[in-house]
Design a protein around this motif. Structure first.
Motif, PDB file in Angstrom:
ATOM      1  N   LEU A  47      16.989   7.632   6.688  1.00 34.11           N
ATOM      2  CA  LEU A  47      15.748   7.578   5.930  1.00 34.11           C
ATOM      3  C   LEU A  47      14.577   7.912   6.834  1.00 34.11           C
ATOM      4  O   LEU A  47      14.635   7.714   8.044  1.00 34.11           O
ATOM      5  N   LYS A  48      13.520   8.417   6.228  1.00 36.35           N
ATOM      6  CA  LYS A  48      12.275   8.686   6.941  1.00 36.35           C
ATOM      7  C   LYS A  48      11.300   7.551   6.645  1.00 36.35           C
ATOM      8  O   LYS A  48      11.462   6.821   5.667  1.00 36.35           O
ATOM      9  N   GLN A  49      10.297   7.439   7.498  1.00 34.18           N
ATOM     10  CA  GLN A  49       9.298   6.391   7.281  1.00 34.18           C
ATOM     11  C   GLN A  49       8.633   6.532   5.922  1.00 34.18           C
ATOM     12  O   GLN A  49       8.351   5.524   5.267  1.00 34.18           O
ATOM     13  N   ILE A  50       8.408   7.742   5.478  1.00 32.32           N
ATOM     14  CA  ILE A  50       7.767   7.953   4.176  1.00 32.32           C
ATOM     15  C   ILE A  50       8.653   7.438   3.051  1.00 32.32           C
ATOM     16  O   ILE A  50       8.164   6.917   2.044  1.00 32.32           O
ATOM     17  N   ASP A  51       9.984   7.548   3.214  1.00 32.10           N
ATOM     18  CA  ASP A  51      10.908   7.021   2.202  1.00 32.10           C
ATOM     19  C   ASP A  51      10.770   5.503   2.087  1.00 32.10           C
ATOM     20  O   ASP A  51      10.733   4.950   0.981  1.00 32.10           O
ATOM     21  N   ILE A  52      10.693   4.851   3.232  1.00 29.66           N
ATOM     22  CA  ILE A  52      10.552   3.395   3.252  1.00 29.66           C
ATOM     23  C   ILE A  52       9.205   2.994   2.662  1.00 29.66           C
ATOM     24  O   ILE A  52       9.118   2.069   1.849  1.00 29.66           O
ATOM     25  N   ALA A  53       8.152   3.700   3.053  1.00 36.74           N
ATOM     26  CA  ALA A  53       6.814   3.389   2.545  1.00 36.74           C
ATOM     27  C   ALA A  53       6.780   3.502   1.020  1.00 36.74           C
ATOM     28  O   ALA A  53       6.219   2.635   0.344  1.00 36.74           O
ATOM     29  N   LYS A  54       7.385   4.541   0.476  1.00 34.12           N
ATOM     30  CA  LYS A  54       7.407   4.719  -0.981  1.00 34.12           C
ATOM     31  C   LYS A  54       8.167   3.587  -1.658  1.00 34.12           C
ATOM     32  O   LYS A  54       7.737   3.059  -2.677  1.00 34.12           O
ATOM     33  N   LYS A  55       9.317   3.219  -1.096  1.00 33.11           N
ATOM     34  CA  LYS A  55      10.103   2.134  -1.689  1.00 33.11           C
ATOM     35  C   LYS A  55       9.326   0.816  -1.682  1.00 33.11           C
ATOM     36  O   LYS A  55       9.461   0.009  -2.593  1.00 33.11           O
ATOM     37  N   LEU A  56       8.533   0.607  -0.645  1.00 31.34           N
ATOM     38  CA  LEU A  56       7.762  -0.631  -0.527  1.00 31.34           C
ATOM     39  C   LEU A  56       6.420  -0.561  -1.259  1.00 31.34           C
ATOM     40  O   LEU A  56       5.687  -1.540  -1.302  1.00 31.34           O
ATOM     41  N   GLY A  57       6.075   0.608  -1.785  1.00 29.34           N
ATOM     42  CA  GLY A  57       4.818   0.763  -2.504  1.00 29.34           C
ATOM     43  C   GLY A  57       3.614   0.914  -1.587  1.00 29.34           C
ATOM     44  O   GLY A  57       2.484   0.652  -1.991  1.00 29.34           O
ATOM     45  N   LEU A  58       3.847   1.336  -0.354  1.00 28.98           N
ATOM     46  CA  LEU A  58       2.756   1.554   0.594  1.00 28.98           C
ATOM     47  C   LEU A  58       2.261   2.990   0.462  1.00 28.98           C
ATOM     48  O   LEU A  58       3.042   3.895   0.148  1.00 28.98           O
ATOM     49  N   THR A  59       0.981   3.196   0.716  1.00 22.96           N
ATOM     50  CA  THR A  59       0.405   4.531   0.562  1.00 22.96           C
ATOM     51  C   THR A  59       0.570   5.413   1.795  1.00 22.96           C
ATOM     52  O   THR A  59       0.385   6.618   1.714  1.00 22.96           O
ATOM     53  N   SER A  60       0.895   4.802   2.941  1.00 23.80           N
ATOM     54  CA  SER A  60       1.099   5.595   4.153  1.00 23.80           C
ATOM     55  C   SER A  60       2.217   4.963   4.983  1.00 23.80           C
ATOM     56  O   SER A  60       2.701   3.873   4.678  1.00 23.80           O
ATOM     57  N   THR A  61       2.569   5.643   6.055  1.00 31.22           N
ATOM     58  CA  THR A  61       3.640   5.158   6.928  1.00 31.22           C
ATOM     59  C   THR A  61       3.099   4.330   8.096  1.00 31.22           C
ATOM     60  O   THR A  61       3.876   3.908   8.955  1.00 31.22           O
ATOM     61  N   ALA A  62       1.815   4.083   8.120  1.00 30.61           N
ATOM     62  CA  ALA A  62       1.201   3.394   9.259  1.00 30.61           C
ATOM     63  C   ALA A  62       1.821   2.024   9.517  1.00 30.61           C
ATOM     64  O   ALA A  62       2.137   1.683  10.662  1.00 30.61           O
ATOM     65  N   MET A  63       2.021   1.234   8.461  1.00 27.34           N
ATOM     66  CA  MET A  63       2.582  -0.107   8.659  1.00 27.34           C
ATOM     67  C   MET A  63       4.047  -0.024   9.100  1.00 27.34           C
ATOM     68  O   MET A  63       4.478  -0.799   9.951  1.00 27.34           O
ATOM     69  N   ILE A  64       4.795   0.914   8.553  1.00 29.86           N
ATOM     70  CA  ILE A  64       6.194   1.074   8.953  1.00 29.86           C
ATOM     71  C   ILE A  64       6.245   1.388  10.443  1.00 29.86           C
ATOM     72  O   ILE A  64       7.044   0.807  11.182  1.00 29.86           O
ATOM     73  N   SER A  65       5.382   2.286  10.876  1.00 27.25           N
ATOM     74  CA  SER A  65       5.331   2.660  12.286  1.00 27.25           C
ATOM     75  C   SER A  65       4.968   1.461  13.159  1.00 27.25           C
ATOM     76  O   SER A  65       5.594   1.237  14.193  1.00 27.25           O
TER      77      SER A  65
END
Length: 113
Positions: A47-65
């Protein structure tokens, strides 16, 4: 009007130096990284960070990073959701952190039941 360069006979400190020292102190002690295995589990799931962000309902990947780099820790809701996404227990995602807490709470080893 010229600004005052002293107070009651004492010179004011050079605030640039004081500020720089505070920044260095804050950076030194706030850059403690929280160990996690989030990156490893995300890569394992391909998975990519953007995939995780979308699943979590986040608008960007900043928090995942930030979570993956150990600069922040997800709250319980996100930790449980990450556990489901990665198909791993939260204990496994934060195994090293759990060991640190265990040593802190039980320096002489875990008590027997």
């Amino acid at each position: 009007m010229k600004p005052r360069d002293h107070t009651r006979g004492f010179p004011l400190p050079d605030f640039r130096i004081v500020y720089a020292c505070e920044v260095i102190f804050i950076m030194k002690y706030s850059q403690r990284k929280t160990p996690s295995r989030l990156w490893k589990h995300r890569k394992r799931q391909r998975l990519k960070q953007i995939d995780i962000a979308k699943k979590l309902g986040l608008t960007s990947t900043a928090m995942i990073s930030r979570w993956e780099r150990g600069l922040a820790v997800p709250n319980l809701e996100y930790a449980l959701k990450l556990s489901l996404i990665y198909q791993a227990m939260v204990n496994d995602l934060y195994h090293d952190l759990l060991l640190e807490y265990q040593k802190e709470l039980f320096p002489n080893g875990m008590p027997e039941k």
